[in-house]
Design an enzyme around this catalytic site. Structure first.
Site, PDB file in Angstrom:
ATOM      1  N   GLU A   1      18.030 -73.991   7.559  1.00 38.70           N
ATOM      2  CA  GLU A   1      17.650 -73.826   6.145  1.00 38.70           C
ATOM      3  C   GLU A   1      17.860 -75.133   5.391  1.00 38.70           C
ATOM      4  O   GLU A   1      17.050 -75.526   4.555  1.00 38.70           O
ATOM      5  CB  GLU A   1      18.490 -72.712   5.496  1.00 38.70           C
ATOM      6  CG  GLU A   1      18.036 -72.321   4.087  1.00 38.70           C
ATOM      7  CD  GLU A   1      18.693 -73.113   2.963  1.00 38.70           C
ATOM      8  OE1 GLU A   1      18.283 -72.942   1.806  1.00 38.70           O
ATOM      9  OE2 GLU A   1      19.604 -73.935   3.227  1.00 38.70           O
ATOM     10  N   GLU A   2      18.965 -75.806   5.704  1.00 40.50           N
ATOM     11  CA  GLU A   2      19.362 -76.995   4.934  1.00 40.50           C
ATOM     12  C   GLU A   2      18.398 -78.164   5.114  1.00 40.50           C
ATOM     13  O   GLU A   2      18.466 -79.145   4.382  1.00 40.50           O
ATOM     14  CB  GLU A   2      20.791 -77.420   5.306  1.00 40.50           C
ATOM     15  CG  GLU A   2      21.868 -76.396   4.927  1.00 40.50           C
ATOM     16  CD  GLU A   2      22.103 -76.281   3.422  1.00 40.50           C
ATOM     17  OE1 GLU A   2      21.420 -76.944   2.638  1.00 40.50           O
ATOM     18  OE2 GLU A   2      22.993 -75.493   3.045  1.00 40.50           O
TER      19      GLU A   2
ATOM     20  N   ASP B   1      28.253 -72.205   1.347  1.00 40.47           N
ATOM     21  CA  ASP B   1      26.795 -72.337   1.560  1.00 40.47           C
ATOM     22  C   ASP B   1      26.537 -72.495   3.054  1.00 40.47           C
ATOM     23  O   ASP B   1      26.730 -73.573   3.594  1.00 40.47           O
ATOM     24  CB  ASP B   1      26.284 -73.542   0.776  1.00 40.47           C
ATOM     25  CG  ASP B   1      24.798 -73.767   0.929  1.00 40.47           C
ATOM     26  OD1 ASP B   1      24.111 -72.888   1.464  1.00 40.47           O
ATOM     27  OD2 ASP B   1      24.313 -74.844   0.513  1.00 40.47           O
TER      28      ASP B   1
ATOM     29  N   ASP C   1      22.084 -66.101  -0.610  1.00 36.46           N
ATOM     30  CA  ASP C   1      22.529 -67.498  -0.581  1.00 36.46           C
ATOM     31  C   ASP C   1      23.365 -67.793  -1.822  1.00 36.46           C
ATOM     32  O   ASP C   1      23.426 -66.981  -2.744  1.00 36.46           O
ATOM     33  CB  ASP C   1      21.301 -68.433  -0.532  1.00 36.46           C
ATOM     34  CG  ASP C   1      21.582 -69.752   0.193  1.00 36.46           C
ATOM     35  OD1 ASP C   1      22.740 -70.211   0.179  1.00 36.46           O
ATOM     36  OD2 ASP C   1      20.630 -70.322   0.746  1.00 36.46           O
TER      37      ASP C   1
ATOM     38  N   HIS D   1      27.644 -77.836  -1.945  1.00 41.39           N
ATOM     39  CA  HIS D   1      27.542 -79.009  -1.058  1.00 41.39           C
ATOM     40  C   HIS D   1      28.731 -79.961  -1.201  1.00 41.39           C
ATOM     41  O   HIS D   1      28.648 -81.128  -0.836  1.00 41.39           O
ATOM     42  CB  HIS D   1      26.216 -79.771  -1.227  1.00 41.39           C
ATOM     43  CG  HIS D   1      25.056 -79.029  -0.620  1.00 41.39           C
ATOM     44  ND1 HIS D   1      23.821 -79.601  -0.399  1.00 41.39           N
ATOM     45  CD2 HIS D   1      24.946 -77.764  -0.181  1.00 41.39           C
ATOM     46  CE1 HIS D   1      23.009 -78.715   0.142  1.00 41.39           C
ATOM     47  NE2 HIS D   1      23.671 -77.572   0.277  1.00 41.39           N
TER      48      HIS D   1
ATOM     49  N   HIS E   1      21.322 -67.952   5.861  1.00 41.02           N
ATOM     50  CA  HIS E   1      21.279 -69.041   6.839  1.00 41.02           C
ATOM     51  C   HIS E   1      22.664 -69.357   7.383  1.00 41.02           C
ATOM     52  O   HIS E   1      23.647 -69.392   6.647  1.00 41.02           O
ATOM     53  CB  HIS E   1      20.562 -70.274   6.286  1.00 41.02           C
ATOM     54  CG  HIS E   1      21.243 -71.026   5.177  1.00 41.02           C
ATOM     55  ND1 HIS E   1      22.095 -72.082   5.419  1.00 41.02           N
ATOM     56  CD2 HIS E   1      21.167 -70.928   3.827  1.00 41.02           C
ATOM     57  CE1 HIS E   1      22.504 -72.588   4.261  1.00 41.02           C
ATOM     58  NE2 HIS E   1      21.967 -71.910   3.279  1.00 41.02           N
TER      59      HIS E   1
HETATM   60 CO    CO Z   1      22.770 -75.710   0.931  1.00 36.68          CO
HETATM   61 ZN    ZN Z   2      22.238 -72.347   1.203  1.00 41.44          ZN
END
Ligand code: CO
Ligand code: ZN
Length: 330
Positions: free
Chosen positions: A195-196, A165, A218, A304, A63
């Site tokens: 995706e998030e 990410d 990922d 994150h 992503h």
């Molecule tokens: Co993420």
């Molecule tokens: Zn991710």
């Protein structure tokens, strides 16, 4: 093959929160254009690059979107209130710098800050240095999304920055594509959107491609820091082959295939059982009549946050494993 830090840096610092992936998408198109037969951007914004073959159809998904903060209100003094796009933590956000698509920078703070246990997004704001509402609204509007401002830092063993990410997943897909030997497989490299906020891009891309196999690339979490919950994933222990997370129990066909290839090719690997989270393969595997799917994960600390950290060797092992998987006749 050596880690191309310039490319990784370019990817992690590019703007592209969920639903605003235009800038990162153009950067990726420039990188992959000459290595694929054709590419298109679908209705939701997914970049789908096709490397044609007569064999099985494999969808690879990384992503390109990232988490961010969306403006919900601008007050009379020009302070900006915001909500989350994806998993935004209040404590991590406090005193971070942010960047809007038009280049406007801001600082996140909160009031009051004497009791951090009460910190929540509701009492936080973004200060872009405007003197009043009018000045603020010349630069930022309700609905705009900003991202953490990234600094890319590396030493001989690790990189740390925001947005590994999943720009490191995009990196693994791009580097694999660039180094891929001739293969019969019919390959669709998807750089997915949104995706998030719930694997949305991968869902529509998988529907249109209708692949025989799906592989998501990922980041995954870690269990190797001082007081981390026990979890058999750590940095410098190789690429991670997912067994499960909250979106998928990986198909034994794909999982065993990846393990075999890692063994045969002497690629360092670890098995990943993640008790939360999900990836694009969660959306891919339930498409139409079902698609056997798996995940190659890059072990990453502090996901994150603005200091997501990964091992250079693990990243390169992930490229090696994806390359071996895609080159092998299915
Ligand atoms: Co993420
Ligand atoms: Zn991710």
């Amino acid at each position: 093959m050596k880690l191309n830090t310039e490319l990784l840096k370019k990817l992690v610092t590019a703007y592209g929160p969920a639903s605003n992936e235009g800038i990162i998408r153009s950067i990726i198109i420039d990188e992959i254009r000459e290595y694929v037969d054709e590419y298109n951007v679908d209705n939701l914004g997914n970049l789908i690059a096709h490397k044609k073959g007569n064999g099985k159809k494999i969808m690879i998904s990384a992503h390109m979107d990232q988490i961010g903060l969306m403006v919900t209100d601008i007050d009379k003094d020009g302070f900006i209130r915001f909500g989350n796009i994806g998993g935004i933590s209040p404590s991590i956000s406090l005193s971070q710098k942010v960047l809007f698509e038009n280049g406007t920078m801001g600082a996140i703070f909160a009031e009051p800050v004497d009791d951090l246990s009460k910190l929540k997004l509701d009492n936080m704001y973004i200060d872009i240095g405007a003197r009043n509402n009018k000045e603020a609204e010349e630069k930022v509007n309700v609905g705009d999304i900003c991202i953490y401002y990234s600094e890319f830092i590396d030493n001989e063993h690790v990189v740390f920055t925001s947005y590994l990410d999943d720009r490191v997943g995009c990196y693994v897909a791009i580097e694999t594509l660039k180094n891929l030997n001739a293969t019969d497989n019919d390959l669709y490299f998807v750089f997915s959107v949104q995706e998030e906020v719930g694997l949305r891009g991968a869902k529509t891309a998988a529907y249109s491609i209708d692949p025989d196999f799906g592989i998501a690339i990922d980041v995954t979490a870690h269990g190797d820091t001082p007081k981390a919950k026990r979890f058999a994933i750590g940095l410098h222990k190789g690429t991670a082959i997912k067994v499960k997370d909250n979106s998928i129990i990986t198909h034994p066909l794909v999982r065993n295939n990846l393990v075999e290839l890692a063994k045969v090719n002497d690629i360092k690997y670890q098995m990943e059982v993640l008790e939360f989270g999900g990836t694009d393969s969660g959306a891919i595997h339930t498409t139409k009549e079902g698609v056997p799917s798996g995940v190659i994960s890059i072990p990453t600390r502090y996901v994150h946050s603005t200091v997501e950290m990964a091992s250079k060797d693990d990243i390169m092992d992930s490229v090696r494993l994806l390359k071996a998987y895609l080159e092998e006749k299915k």
